[in-house]
Scaffold this motif. Structure first.
Motif, PDB file in Angstrom:
ATOM      1  N   UNK A  90       0.827  -1.202   0.000  1.00 25.47           N
ATOM      2  CA  UNK A  90       0.000   0.000   0.000  1.00 25.47           C
ATOM      3  C   UNK A  90       0.869   1.262   0.000  1.00 25.47           C
ATOM      4  N   UNK A  91       1.957   1.295   0.775  1.00 23.30           N
ATOM      5  CA  UNK A  91       2.857   2.442   0.803  1.00 23.30           C
ATOM      6  C   UNK A  91       3.536   2.654  -0.542  1.00 23.30           C
ATOM      7  N   UNK A  92       3.926   1.548  -1.191  1.00 23.70           N
ATOM      8  CA  UNK A  92       4.578   1.678  -2.487  1.00 23.70           C
ATOM      9  C   UNK A  92       3.615   2.199  -3.541  1.00 23.70           C
ATOM     10  N   UNK A  93       2.363   1.796  -3.474  1.00 27.46           N
ATOM     11  CA  UNK A  93       1.371   2.324  -4.418  1.00 27.46           C
ATOM     12  C   UNK A  93       1.166   3.820  -4.181  1.00 27.46           C
ATOM     13  N   UNK A  94       1.034   4.235  -2.914  1.00 28.78           N
ATOM     14  CA  UNK A  94       0.844   5.663  -2.614  1.00 28.78           C
ATOM     15  C   UNK A  94       2.054   6.470  -3.044  1.00 28.78           C
ATOM     16  N   UNK A  95       3.260   5.932  -2.817  1.00 31.27           N
ATOM     17  CA  UNK A  95       4.467   6.649  -3.227  1.00 31.27           C
ATOM     18  C   UNK A  95       4.535   6.798  -4.734  1.00 31.27           C
ATOM     19  N   UNK A  96       4.169   5.759  -5.455  1.00 31.61           N
ATOM     20  CA  UNK A  96       4.198   5.837  -6.912  1.00 31.61           C
ATOM     21  C   UNK A  96       3.192   6.813  -7.455  1.00 31.61           C
ATOM     22  N   UNK A  97       1.991   6.864  -6.857  1.00 26.76           N
ATOM     23  CA  UNK A  97       0.985   7.816  -7.319  1.00 26.76           C
ATOM     24  C   UNK A  97       1.437   9.250  -7.063  1.00 26.76           C
ATOM     25  N   UNK A  98       2.066   9.502  -5.893  1.00 25.88           N
ATOM     26  CA  UNK A  98       2.549  10.860  -5.589  1.00 25.88           C
ATOM     27  C   UNK A  98       3.663  11.271  -6.542  1.00 25.88           C
ATOM     28  N   UNK A  99       4.561  10.356  -6.806  1.00 23.97           N
ATOM     29  CA  UNK A  99       5.646  10.720  -7.705  1.00 23.97           C
ATOM     30  C   UNK A  99       5.141  10.972  -9.110  1.00 23.97           C
ATOM     31  N   UNK A 100       4.144  10.180  -9.554  1.00 25.59           N
ATOM     32  CA  UNK A 100       3.589  10.410 -10.883  1.00 25.59           C
ATOM     33  C   UNK A 100       2.958  11.799 -10.979  1.00 25.59           C
ATOM     34  N   UNK A 101       2.236  12.194  -9.946  1.00 24.53           N
ATOM     35  CA  UNK A 101       1.638  13.547  -9.945  1.00 24.53           C
ATOM     36  C   UNK A 101       2.719  14.610  -9.967  1.00 24.53           C
ATOM     37  N   UNK A 102       3.793  14.402  -9.223  1.00 29.01           N
ATOM     38  CA  UNK A 102       4.876  15.365  -9.187  1.00 29.01           C
ATOM     39  C   UNK A 102       5.540  15.502 -10.552  1.00 29.01           C
ATOM     40  N   UNK A 103       5.773  14.370 -11.209  1.00 33.65           N
ATOM     41  CA  UNK A 103       6.430  14.420 -12.520  1.00 33.65           C
ATOM     42  C   UNK A 103       5.550  15.116 -13.549  1.00 33.65           C
ATOM     43  N   UNK A 104       4.266  14.919 -13.476  1.00 35.86           N
ATOM     44  CA  UNK A 104       3.376  15.604 -14.401  1.00 35.86           C
ATOM     45  C   UNK A 104       3.417  17.114 -14.174  1.00 35.86           C
ATOM     46  N   UNK A 105       3.486  17.530 -12.902  1.00 32.79           N
ATOM     47  CA  UNK A 105       3.632  18.982 -12.617  1.00 32.79           C
ATOM     48  C   UNK A 105       4.967  19.502 -13.117  1.00 32.79           C
ATOM     49  N   UNK A 106       6.037  18.721 -12.938  1.00 31.22           N
ATOM     50  CA  UNK A 106       7.348  19.131 -13.417  1.00 31.22           C
ATOM     51  C   UNK A 106       7.369  19.263 -14.926  1.00 31.22           C
ATOM     52  N   UNK A 107       6.638  18.363 -15.596  1.00 26.20           N
ATOM     53  CA  UNK A 107       6.585  18.450 -17.050  1.00 26.20           C
ATOM     54  C   UNK A 107       5.909  19.745 -17.492  1.00 26.20           C
ATOM     55  N   UNK A 108       4.837  20.127 -16.773  1.00 25.10           N
ATOM     56  CA  UNK A 108       4.158  21.390 -17.102  1.00 25.10           C
ATOM     57  C   UNK A 108       5.055  22.581 -16.842  1.00 25.10           C
ATOM     58  N   UNK A 109       5.829  22.522 -15.736  1.00 20.19           N
ATOM     59  CA  UNK A 109       6.708  23.629 -15.387  1.00 20.19           C
ATOM     60  C   UNK A 109       7.885  23.735 -16.345  1.00 20.19           C
ATOM     61  N   UNK A 110       8.385  22.586 -16.790  1.00 19.74           N
ATOM     62  CA  UNK A 110       9.532  22.617 -17.701  1.00 19.74           C
ATOM     63  C   UNK A 110       9.170  23.221 -19.046  1.00 19.74           C
TER      64      UNK A 110
END
Length: 774
Positions: A509-529
């Motif tokens: 469960x922790x690994x799934x939550x961590x992966x979902x958070x990182x995916x959201x972060x990368x999508x924001x980084x892509x928009x910022x880049x």
């Protein structure tokens, strides 16, 4: 039954000889065959008044007649009176037997050869010792170099061997133990065949035969000696003679008072020859059960000795041979010449005595004799199947030769002896008629049997089988963890996909939550880049980096402390998994904060955008994997069926590694029987043919079925090559359980009945003998 307790002189008439030189005694109904008596012999004969014993008659003859006779001379005189029909048997004293020389040498001239014991006696003991082949006459003993040996050691050795003769309960107990051991040997027949195979080598086979024969011989003689000592109260005489092949043999002399004892004494002395091999077999079989599986030679040798003892027991019990079993039966039925009367009655198709004046052979006794004779031969044949398996496995068809020779000798000797010896009828008058002059009943029976031999008969190959489920699936853990919850029980019916148990899911469960958070972060980084970062965003990213760094340090230290506590069993596995998962999440968040700071500080370039997109795809793949691992924490049924795992109810709290078995599910809608059919019968079977099976649990019920498939190859079985055949069984009441065993018959083709019942012989002729032809 005679009204007098002792022998009684009862002539039909007495007539003086010419010039009064003696008397002619005529038996009732036998006027043509008088017995000439001197006056002294008449006076001696009249001492047999039905009340006096032999000792009294000897004393009266000495005092009143001046005749100094011994017991043997008086017994010969009584035998002459009995042969002439002038002496009647008493209730307590049987008639005497003629001398052995008269029986074997034909001293009686043209009249019928006298019986082994005079008719009308209660199984008279006159010739018991010699007829049992325990002794022979003195000339034979001298020819064999008879040497007397000490008796006390052999009597002591034989004392335990006559334990079954102590009382009826002891005999029943020993027989029950013997039958129980025989049943156990049959249940362990594969191990029996294996140990007998170890003895099938020429050297070991010869050694075991010699050892077993010697033990059986010594045990039998010792038991006979102990029986004479205990039940007759006499000191037995043992002699050492030379056997047929020059080997030393022990002989026990039972002549005299031992053979003249009462019926109980004689029966026990005769039964000692059967008691000894019975005890020896029991001890040998027990030794095999206790020593089997060991690396020494005790197990196969004890088994071999046990079978030799059992073979000797059956051979001695054969009522067609003049051995212990025949004389024991004759003692029990009170018919001393039972075998001769049975054979003669068979020739005449009615029971009769040796003389019309004597009693007839009862028909039930004749039937009993025949049944015991046939049963004994069948038991001997069945016993020979055990060594047959071992010998044919090593030597092929040549292994049949010694066993067939032994069986042939037993059968020929049995029936040859049944037609010879001291017969009780003038068998010379019974000339066999030509074979074509048979009765109508004989030809009717023969024609009926011939017609039955060619009646069409469907062959049904059979074999043992194992009940299998229609389908079976193992339920295994697809991810590691401890079992938190069990939702089903053994025997419960489940559907495909139903949850059976749940495994700890904290880490997943922790690994799934961590992966979902990182995916959201990368999508924001892509928009910022794509549009570049401002000064304020840089400060925010730097502050987030500091916060993530401190959180990662604290989580790592906490995880290290929990790990040390977990090693000391101070915390639960759940707390350890939670701390370790939190440390991993904070570490990944720190890495993301560093990359985000670098991203907002750098200008927007296409390479940076491509790198972020690649990271997004990597995180998405990892997220799919972690979600699947999280789903694996729910253990589900792969097929619909019944849970058959007995350990499932105790699975809660157990730690399972990936691949560990948790339960088994079997499809109970259909039952499959895997039948092992001999390769010789597989040509009769085809898919679609019917079958019938019986399991040991329900012996009175038959389960119908249909052949589904036949294995593509033969495999080794306990009795040769077998082919596995799967049969679908109908079991609407669901009585058959997987793992049950039994026997099944499969539908074959139609053949003449004689072909069906002689398949083994035909295979031997058309395959084995065919291979011998050059």
């Amino acid at each position: 039954m005679s009204a007098h307790p002792r022998r009684r002189f009862a002539p039909g008439s007495l007539r003086p000889k010419p010039r009064h030189t003696g008397w002619l005694a005529y038996a009732p109904g036998r006027e043509e065959e008088p017995l000439a008596l001197t006056p002294a012999e008449r006076q001696l004969a009249e001492l047999y008044d039905g009340q006096r014993s032999a000792a009294d008659i000897l004393e009266r003859a000495r005092l009143e007649l001046g005749m100094h006779l011994d017991a043997e001379a008086l017994e010969r005189f009584a035998a002459e009176l009995a042969m002439a029909g002038l002496l009647q048997a008493g209730r307590e004293e049987p008639l005497p037997s003629p001398p052995i020389s008269d029986v074997r040498g034909g001293a009686y001239g043209s009249q019928a050869i006298p019986p082994s014991t005079m008719p009308g006696s209660l199984a008279g003991p006159g010739l018991m010792g010699s007829l049992l082949r325990l002794v022979t006459d003195r000339s034979t003993l001298r020819y064999k170099r008879y040497r007397q040996v000490p008796t006390q050691p052999w009597t002591r050795l034989g004392a335990p061997l006559i334990a079954p003769l102590a009382n009826p309960f002891a005999l029943i107990g020993w027989l029950a133990a013997c039958l129980l051991l025989l049943y156990g040997l049959w249940r362990q027949r594969l191990a029996v065949f294996s140990d007998l195979g170890n003895l099938s080598g020429p050297g070991m086979l010869a050694l075991n035969l010699a050892l077993g024969w010697t033990l059986v011989h010594l045990a039998t003689v010792s038991a006979r000696s102990a029986a004479i000592s205990r039940y007759a109260g006499l000191k037995p005489k043992l002699g050492l003679i030379r056997g047929m092949f020059g080997q030393p043999m022990l002989y026990v002399d039972s002549r005299g008072p031992a053979e003249a004892g009462d019926r109980a004494t004689r029966t026990r002395i005769v039964g000692a020859g059967l008691s000894a091999p019975l005890v020896l077999f029991t001890l040998a079989a027990l030794t095999w059960f206790l020593s089997r599986g060991s690396a020494n030679a005790l197990s196969p040798y004890s088994l071999g000795i046990g079978f030799i003892a059992l073979f000797g027991l059956l051979l001695r019990a054969n009522p067609l041979l003049r051995l212990d079993g025949y004389f024991l039966l004759a003692q029990w039925l009170g018919i001393p010449n039972l075998r001769e009367q049975a054979f003669t009655a068979s020739k005449q198709r009615r029971g009769t005595g040796w003389s019309p004046a004597q009693r007839s052979l009862p028909r039930p006794a004749l039937y009993l004799f025949r049944a015991l004779a046939v049963g004994n031969l069948l038991l001997l044949l069945g016993l020979m199947l055990f060594p047959l398996q071992a010998l044919t496995a090593r030597y092929g068809a040549l292994g049949l030769i010694p066993l067939m020779v032994v069986l042939g000798v037993i059968v020929t000797q049995s029936f040859r002896n049944a037609r010879s010896g001291a017969s009780n009828l003038n068998l010379g008058q019974l000339q066999p008629s030509p074979w074509w002059r048979r009765s109508k009943r004989f030809w009717a029976i023969s024609l009926t049997l011939l017609l039955l031999a060619f009646v069409p008969y469907r062959y049904h190959p059979s074999g043992d089988f194992l009940v299998l489920p229609g389908d079976r699936a193992d339920v295994r853990a697809l991810t590691a963890g401890d079992v938190r919850e069990v939702l089903v029980q053994e025997g419960e019916t489940v559907k495909a996909g139903q949850v059976l148990a749940r495994i700890a899911a904290d880490e997943s469960r922790a690994q799934v939550a961590s992966g979902e958070a990182r995916l959201a972060q990368l999508r924001a980084d892509l928009s910022l880049a794509g549009k570049g970062g401002k000064l304020e965003e840089v400060e925010v990213a730097r502050s987030a980096l500091d916060t993530a760094s401190k959180r990662a340090e604290v989580s790592a230290a906490q995880a290290q402390r929990v790990q040390e506590a977990f090693r000391r069993k101070s915390v639960t596995a759940q707390e350890y998994d939670r701390a370790r998962g939190q440390a991993d999440v904070d570490k990944k968040a720190l890495e993301e904060a560093r990359r985000r700071l670098e991203l907002v500080k750098s200008p927007a370039v296409s390479d940076r955008i491509a790198a972020i997109e690649a990271q997004i795809r990597d995180v998405q793949a990892q997220l799919v994997y972690h979600r699947q691992q999280f789903a694996y924490t729910e253990v589900k049924a792969p097929i619909a069926g019944v849970v058959v795992s007995g350990s499932l109810q105790f699975a809660r709290g157990q730690f399972l590694n990936r691949g560990d078995l948790l339960a088994v599910i079997e499809d109970s809608q259909e039952r499959i029987a895997e039948v092992r059919i001999s390769e010789s019968a597989i040509g009769e079977i085809a898919p679609g043919k019917s079958a019938r099976a019986r399991v040991w649990a329900f012996p009175a019920s038959s389960f119908m079925g249909e052949v589904r498939r036949i294995a593509p190859a033969a495999e080794a079985g306990p009795y040769g090559k077998v082919v596995r055949v799967q049969v679908a069984l109908a079991d609407p009441e669901h009585r058959l359980l997987p793992g049950m065993t039994g026997n099944a018959k499969l539908q074959g083709d139609w053949h003449p009945a004689i072909v069906v019942f002689s398949r083994a012989l035909l295979r031997f002729v058309f395959v084995e003998l065919w291979s011998w032809i050059p």
